[in-house]
Motif scaffolding. Structure first.
Motif, mmCIF file in Angstrom:
data_model
loop_
_atom_site.group_PDB
_atom_site.id
_atom_site.type_symbol
_atom_site.label_atom_id
_atom_site.label_comp_id
_atom_site.label_asym_id
_atom_site.label_seq_id
_atom_site.Cartn_x
_atom_site.Cartn_y
_atom_site.Cartn_z
ATOM 1 N N VAL A 345 81.165 35.713 53.138
ATOM 2 C CA VAL A 345 81.579 34.537 52.750
ATOM 3 C C VAL A 345 81.702 33.370 53.622
ATOM 4 C CG1 VAL A 345 82.988 35.885 51.220
ATOM 5 C CG2 VAL A 345 83.993 35.042 53.279
ATOM 6 N N GLY A 346 81.393 33.374 54.950
ATOM 7 C CA GLY A 346 81.297 32.410 55.596
ATOM 8 C C GLY A 346 81.412 32.832 57.413
ATOM 9 N N ARG A 347 81.496 31.582 58.113
ATOM 10 C CA ARG A 347 81.615 31.783 59.360
ATOM 11 C C ARG A 347 82.662 31.069 60.159
ATOM 12 N NH1 ARG A 347 75.401 31.582 59.261
ATOM 13 N NH2 ARG A 347 75.782 31.452 57.150
ATOM 14 N N ILE A 348 82.910 31.544 61.342
ATOM 15 C CA ILE A 348 84.312 30.770 62.187
ATOM 16 C C ILE A 348 83.542 30.878 63.520
ATOM 17 C CG2 ILE A 348 86.338 31.008 63.086
ATOM 18 C CD1 ILE A 348 87.085 32.286 60.353
ATOM 19 N N ALA A 349 83.432 29.423 63.906
ATOM 20 C CA ALA A 349 83.356 29.312 65.372
ATOM 21 C C ALA A 349 84.484 29.207 66.096
ATOM 22 C CB ALA A 349 82.486 27.830 65.460
ATOM 23 N N ALA A 350 84.777 29.943 67.078
ATOM 24 C CA ALA A 350 85.984 30.058 67.722
ATOM 25 C C ALA A 350 85.975 30.362 69.441
ATOM 26 C CB ALA A 350 86.720 31.095 67.108
ATOM 27 N N ARG A 351 86.889 29.924 70.124
ATOM 28 C CA ARG A 351 86.832 30.527 71.605
ATOM 29 C C ARG A 351 88.341 30.690 71.852
ATOM 30 N NH1 ARG A 351 84.021 28.324 75.203
ATOM 31 N NH2 ARG A 351 82.369 27.628 73.677
ATOM 32 N N VAL A 352 88.547 31.372 72.812
ATOM 33 C CA VAL A 352 90.027 31.508 73.335
ATOM 34 C C VAL A 352 90.044 30.518 74.585
ATOM 35 C CG1 VAL A 352 91.888 33.012 74.445
ATOM 36 C CG2 VAL A 352 90.341 33.820 72.540
ATOM 37 N N ASP A 353 91.290 29.665 74.357
ATOM 38 C CA ASP A 353 91.563 29.021 75.996
ATOM 39 C C ASP A 353 92.777 29.964 76.300
ATOM 40 O OD1 ASP A 353 92.664 27.287 77.786
ATOM 41 O OD2 ASP A 353 92.562 25.559 76.354
ATOM 42 N N ARG A 354 92.227 30.593 77.705
ATOM 43 C CA ARG A 354 93.207 31.624 78.114
ATOM 44 C C ARG A 354 94.245 30.853 79.061
ATOM 45 N NH1 ARG A 354 88.468 34.337 77.163
ATOM 46 N NH2 ARG A 354 88.672 35.967 76.102
ATOM 47 N N SER A 355 93.958 29.634 79.518
ATOM 48 C CA SER A 355 94.700 29.074 80.137
ATOM 49 C C SER A 355 96.208 28.606 79.520
ATOM 50 C CB SER A 355 94.334 27.768 81.049
ATOM 51 O OG SER A 355 93.869 26.733 80.185
ATOM 52 N N LYS A 356 95.756 28.231 78.321
ATOM 53 C CA LYS A 356 96.876 27.904 77.329
ATOM 54 C C LYS A 356 97.365 28.707 76.163
ATOM 55 C CE LYS A 356 95.698 22.940 77.936
ATOM 56 N NZ LYS A 356 95.216 21.849 77.493
ATOM 57 N N HIS A 357 96.561 30.080 76.176
ATOM 58 C CA HIS A 357 96.826 31.295 75.322
ATOM 59 C C HIS A 357 96.576 30.670 73.782
ATOM 60 C CE1 HIS A 357 98.030 33.482 78.891
ATOM 61 N NE2 HIS A 357 99.013 32.466 79.185
ATOM 62 N N VAL A 358 95.493 29.859 73.597
ATOM 63 C CA VAL A 358 95.420 29.353 72.474
ATOM 64 C C VAL A 358 93.927 29.710 71.860
ATOM 65 C CG1 VAL A 358 94.943 27.293 70.855
ATOM 66 C CG2 VAL A 358 96.798 27.298 72.791
ATOM 67 N N LEU A 359 93.749 30.205 70.412
ATOM 68 C CA LEU A 359 92.614 30.739 69.793
ATOM 69 C C LEU A 359 92.127 29.203 69.252
ATOM 70 C CD1 LEU A 359 90.448 32.756 68.876
ATOM 71 C CD2 LEU A 359 91.924 32.859 66.755
ATOM 72 N N ARG A 360 90.981 28.397 69.618
ATOM 73 C CA ARG A 360 90.795 27.424 69.223
ATOM 74 C C ARG A 360 89.463 27.745 68.015
ATOM 75 N NH1 ARG A 360 93.062 23.557 71.625
ATOM 76 N NH2 ARG A 360 93.834 23.702 73.671
ATOM 77 N N VAL A 361 89.855 27.212 67.047
ATOM 78 C CA VAL A 361 89.001 27.177 65.643
ATOM 79 C C VAL A 361 88.008 25.875 65.735
ATOM 80 C CG1 VAL A 361 88.487 27.541 63.156
ATOM 81 C CG2 VAL A 361 90.624 28.821 64.461
ATOM 82 N N GLU A 362 86.938 26.253 66.262
ATOM 83 C CA GLU A 362 85.972 25.019 66.205
ATOM 84 C C GLU A 362 85.281 24.550 65.139
ATOM 85 O OE1 GLU A 362 85.290 25.392 71.219
ATOM 86 O OE2 GLU A 362 83.754 26.116 69.881
#
Length: 413
Positions: A345-362
């Motif tokens: 149904v779609g796609r998600i561009a993501a990455r983990v900012d490990r220094s801040k423990h955040v999953l960033r949905v780009e």
């Protein structure tokens, strides 16, 4: 499932998609993340591709998580390095495969290297080859860094492997079955002689090559759900000369190991096959007894690794854009396809900012014909929250490129 003998099974595209999803262990309830669950998943999908990119998490961890939930990685490592019921080998990329299939891979090992350039380079560097094998016999297992570079002729390449003589020799010895990966530490592989590392109860005898080709084709059809000859050729030993051909599939059909399929919308020239062991699953699908689920897939997931097969069944054009220049990317560097029920149904561009423990949905990109509603929002954002937890992130942040409705839904997750 009953059908006239010799007649193809008629399948709709939805039937074919559901069979593929079931074959990939992405339908119904998740199996437990225990030994039986991990072995079942790796056996069903055929191989678990390894990739060093860890923008969110290593690909093989995401593949297992999408099917088993959290907790599978320690079990996988125990099965690899201690129980040794799985092993690493080169399929069309470095992968984890079942030990039960060793005779299949042994057949291809015994024919390696088939390329004369590789054979000539190994012969020219007999001293390096002997040094590696002698060191492993005396002191193995050893890391890649544990060997001296005794190459008389450097490895020539326009890519990153140029001059990496020890690594190339180990790669060739590995693909030829002389050595095995015996462990990993900090991303570095440890090596052992195959005769020392292979479990005592492992079947060492190679399948005859015609049967190895047939077995590879059968595993490909089983893992893909439905497949054409071109799909099978992409699934195992991609771009190698000795890959399954249409005549192999016809022979498997005569032997009752696969069955012909008449797929909705396919021209007469496009022959499809399903695995004979999938007939019960197909009967349940066609009787309406099928339960899908929502999953975020690694870019290297077996369900979408073949672009042609993915586009044919799902009308979903997926391209891994990691190797595309940034200015030419349509979606992003690390993009996870979204499976919901029997649709991508779609796609998600993501990455983990490990220094801040955040999953960033780009970026979040629904397919144009997908009507988002609360049920889809809940399902996808629930998986995003679970992915963040698996990857060690404590929160999720959205870039401005994410549609507002989705940002709101993610904020509620």
């Amino acid at each position: 499932m009953d059908q006239p003998t010799g007649q193809p099974i008629r399948l709709s595209l939805a039937d074919a998609r559901r069979l593929a999803i079931s074959s990939q262990r992405l339908a119904g309830g998740r199996l437990a993340a225990d030994e039986a669950g991990v072995l079942s998943v790796v056996g069903a999908i055929g191989y678990l591709q390894l990739d060093p990119v860890s923008v969110v998490a290593p690909s093989h961890e995401i593949v297992l998580w999408s099917r088993l939930g959290p907790g599978a990685v320690p079990v996988l490592e125990d099965l690899l390095w201690h129980r040794r019921r799985l092993f690493e080998h080169w399929v069309y990329a470095a992968s984890i495969v079942p030990l039960d299939e060793y005779p299949l891979y042994r057949a291809y090992m015994d024919g390696y290297p088939s390329h004369p350039v590789f054979a000539q380079w190994m012969d020219a560097n007999h001293a390096l080859r002997s040094h590696i094998l002698d060191r492993l016999a005396a002191d193995g297992p050893l890391p890649t860094s544990g060997f001296e570079d005794r190459a008389a002729v450097p490895w020539q390449s326009t890519g990153w492997t140029a001059g990496r003589n020890v690594e190339r020799m180990l790669q060739f010895l590995w693909q030829g079955g002389k050595v095995m990966v015996a462990g990993r530490s900090g991303g570095e592989r440890w090596w052992a002689l195959t005769e020392a590392h292979l479990p005592a109860d492992a079947e060492r005898t190679a399948l005859p090559m015609p049967e190895a080709i047939a077995r590879a084709a059968e595993l490909a059809v089983r893992g893909l759900g439905v497949a054409r000859a071109v799909d099978v050729k992409q699934h195992f030993f991609r771009n190698q000369a000795r890959v399954p051909q249409r005549e192999t599939l016809d022979r498997l059909a005569r032997d009752g190991r696969v069955v012909p399929v008449d797929l909705e919308g396919s021209p007469a020239s496009e022959a499809w096959f399903a695995h004979a062991g999938a007939l019960e699953t197909l009967a349940a699908i066609q009787a309406g007894r099928w339960e899908g689920r929502t999953a975020l897939l690694s870019p290297f997931d077996n369900l979408v690794s073949d672009r042609g097969h993915t586009e044919r069944l799902w009308r979903f054009a997926f391209r891994n854009e990691m190797y595309v220049p940034k200015a030419k990317r349509q979606y992003g560097y690390y993009v996870l396809p979204v499976l919901h029920g029997d649709r991508l149904v779609g796609r998600i561009a993501a990455r983990v900012d490990r220094s801040k423990h955040v999953l960033r949905v780009e970026g979040l990109y629904p397919e144009p014909d997908i009507g988002a509603g609360e049920e889809l929002y809940r399902a996808v954002t629930g998986e995003l929250a679970a992915l963040a937890d698996m990857a060690g992130a404590t929160s999720i942040a959205c870039e401005a490129t994410v549609p507002q409705a989705w940002r709101t839904a993610i904020g509620r997750a």
